[in-house]
Design a protein around this motif. Sequence first.
Motif, PDB file in Angstrom:
ATOM      1  N   VAL A 124       0.781  -1.307   0.030  1.00 40.07           N
ATOM      2  CA  VAL A 124       0.121   0.078  -0.150  1.00 40.07           C
ATOM      3  C   VAL A 124       1.085   1.243  -0.053  1.00 40.07           C
ATOM      4  O   VAL A 124       2.019   1.321   0.761  1.00 40.07           O
ATOM      5  N   THR A 125       0.532   2.182  -0.577  1.00 28.79           N
ATOM      6  CA  THR A 125       1.136   3.576  -0.802  1.00 28.79           C
ATOM      7  C   THR A 125       0.174   4.722  -0.269  1.00 28.79           C
ATOM      8  O   THR A 125      -0.917   4.582  -0.518  1.00 28.79           O
ATOM      9  N   ILE A 126       0.745   5.363   1.003  1.00 28.17           N
ATOM     10  CA  ILE A 126      -0.082   6.391   1.679  1.00 28.17           C
ATOM     11  C   ILE A 126       0.365   7.415   1.142  1.00 28.17           C
ATOM     12  O   ILE A 126       1.716   7.988   1.099  1.00 28.17           O
ATOM     13  N   PRO A 128       0.107   9.172  -2.511  1.00 31.70           N
ATOM     14  CA  PRO A 128       0.748   8.852  -3.542  1.00 31.70           C
ATOM     15  C   PRO A 128       1.282  10.106  -4.186  1.00 31.70           C
ATOM     16  O   PRO A 128       2.112  10.054  -4.943  1.00 31.70           O
ATOM     17  N   ASP A 301      -3.004  14.457   1.883  1.00 36.18           N
ATOM     18  CA  ASP A 301      -2.445  13.220   1.265  1.00 36.18           C
ATOM     19  C   ASP A 301      -3.466  12.153   1.802  1.00 36.18           C
ATOM     20  O   ASP A 301      -3.522  11.109   1.021  1.00 36.18           O
ATOM     21  N   PHE A 302      -3.968  11.795   2.909  1.00 35.74           N
ATOM     22  CA  PHE A 302      -4.511  10.934   3.321  1.00 35.74           C
ATOM     23  C   PHE A 302      -5.689  11.210   4.291  1.00 35.74           C
ATOM     24  O   PHE A 302      -5.595  12.430   4.978  1.00 35.74           O
ATOM     25  N   ASN A 345      -7.856   8.585  -6.394  1.00 35.38           N
ATOM     26  CA  ASN A 345      -6.640   8.398  -6.564  1.00 35.38           C
ATOM     27  C   ASN A 345      -5.734   9.194  -5.911  1.00 35.38           C
ATOM     28  O   ASN A 345      -4.404   8.903  -6.101  1.00 35.38           O
ATOM     29  N   THR A 348      -5.365   8.955   0.205  1.00 33.61           N
ATOM     30  CA  THR A 348      -5.274   7.442   0.528  1.00 33.61           C
ATOM     31  C   THR A 348      -6.643   7.484   1.788  1.00 33.61           C
ATOM     32  O   THR A 348      -6.598   8.486   2.533  1.00 33.61           O
ATOM     33  N   ASP A 370      -8.214   1.701   1.746  1.00 29.64           N
ATOM     34  CA  ASP A 370      -6.795   1.467   1.203  1.00 29.64           C
ATOM     35  C   ASP A 370      -5.951   0.784   2.367  1.00 29.64           C
ATOM     36  O   ASP A 370      -4.932  -0.152   1.960  1.00 29.64           O
ATOM     37  N   ARG A 443      -5.253  -4.502  -4.725  1.00 29.87           N
ATOM     38  CA  ARG A 443      -5.779  -3.177  -5.612  1.00 29.87           C
ATOM     39  C   ARG A 443      -7.043  -3.790  -6.616  1.00 29.87           C
ATOM     40  O   ARG A 443      -7.665  -3.054  -6.935  1.00 29.87           O
TER      41      ARG A 443
END
Length: 483
Positions: A124-126, A128, A301-302, A345, A348, A370, A443
């Motif tokens: 997982v990318t937090i 992106p 960002d999240f 997208n 997160t 996510d 995903r």
Amino acid sequence: MRSGTGCALTRFWITFAASVAGTSLVLLLCVFLIRPALQWVVKFFIRRLMSDTYSENLIEMLPAFMRMNPHHVFENSLRAHSGKVIERPFGSPRRFPHFDQLVFSPAQLHRFPTELQTEVDVKVTIGPQARHPLHIDIPLLISGMGFGVGVSDKLRHALAIGASKAGTAVNSGQGPVLPEEKNLAKKLIVQYHSASWARFPEMLERAAAVEIRFGQGALAGVGVALPAKSIEGRARELMRLPAGVDGVIPSRFPELLEPKDLPKLVNHLREVTSGIPIGVKMSAGKYLERDMEIAVCAGVDFIAIDGGQAGTKAAPPILQDDFGLPTIYALCRAVRFLENNKARNNVTLLIGGGFFTPGECLKAIALGADGIYLGTAALWAMTHTQVTKAVPWEPPTQLVYYDGKLKDQFDEEQAATHLHQFLTSMVEEMKLGIRALGKTSLRDVCPDDLLALDEWTAYVTGVSPGYPTKNDDASRPLSQENR
């Protein structure tokens, strides 16, 4: 010699037989004596239950407990004893709507299941879009358990080590960050909150992400006053509080006088941390979408959302039981908001609150999360067999609380190992579930992989019902390719 040995053996067996006979006789006497006495007591007790009026009968507690849960009786007794607001650990015992009425649709012929040896991607990318995104190897994260405000330094060490071994991030919670924790935790999410110690420059050193805390499921958005006696020692030193002064976490941020001030704070934190992901944490209520809109417009960002089932060290029952949306409601609304605003997208979405099994975690991801924050489940896994050091005389939490009576007996190395193994086991089961769906990546898991077992769950989640409907495949003619 042989004759003497034979005599000794004979005496031994005679003594042994006599002991067995004596013991048997005593047991028989006890049975004959105790049985009538026990029968008399039971007869007397039943007669009283069956004949005394309710006003003199213990059985009156039965219908009372059927009307009011025993734990409500217990909590009301605590209120009557203290005359103060009581605080309950872990979270609400209330049965919120959860993920139980969702099941996965197994791959068989329409789609083949994935081979058992096939590797499954669960990374997982937090954040992106951040300059320095946070990459974790698994979709499970450890939620905030603050040093001093909740747990001991030993527990924080174990959390950092266990999470790092599992390749995931651990949240600092509302306590001060331990200096050694910055080295032990390879991926540390630092919680930025309204208390004075959150603003010390060293708190953000080595952070992999920053989470601005506005609320949480078990506490809503209220502030907390930590009694001076509960934060003596190292916690007080790191908080830089004078002796005898309470630790206060206000309900509001001093730098946020109105919502439009949030972008300035987000940009400030992004600048001082050289571009790591900046997010917000909030509980879910009626105006969830408005709260999220403010956060998204501020450039976060999240977003981490706590459902009503979330736990904490201690919170008033009214906040745990009667505030906030169930996790599944909050998740579905948050996903729809992000999708409708073309932010899916870029931002997160992390979710927490009542996640105890791999299946629940994978269902939440299928619905659009996510990553999943784990708290209570991780804590119980860490204490594992160490709870025997506390029970039956003390609750297990005395091993991990900052002011716990048994915190010195807590084995942090053992706890870190158990946390690592717990997370590994959870994720391996999730991988197995992904293979059973015929997929190879986290995903790729989506709402189409789920079925709802009742109409209400189908409506809330937007998932297809598993029961017969007018438009299901049962009414579809055979396709030409399968004839």
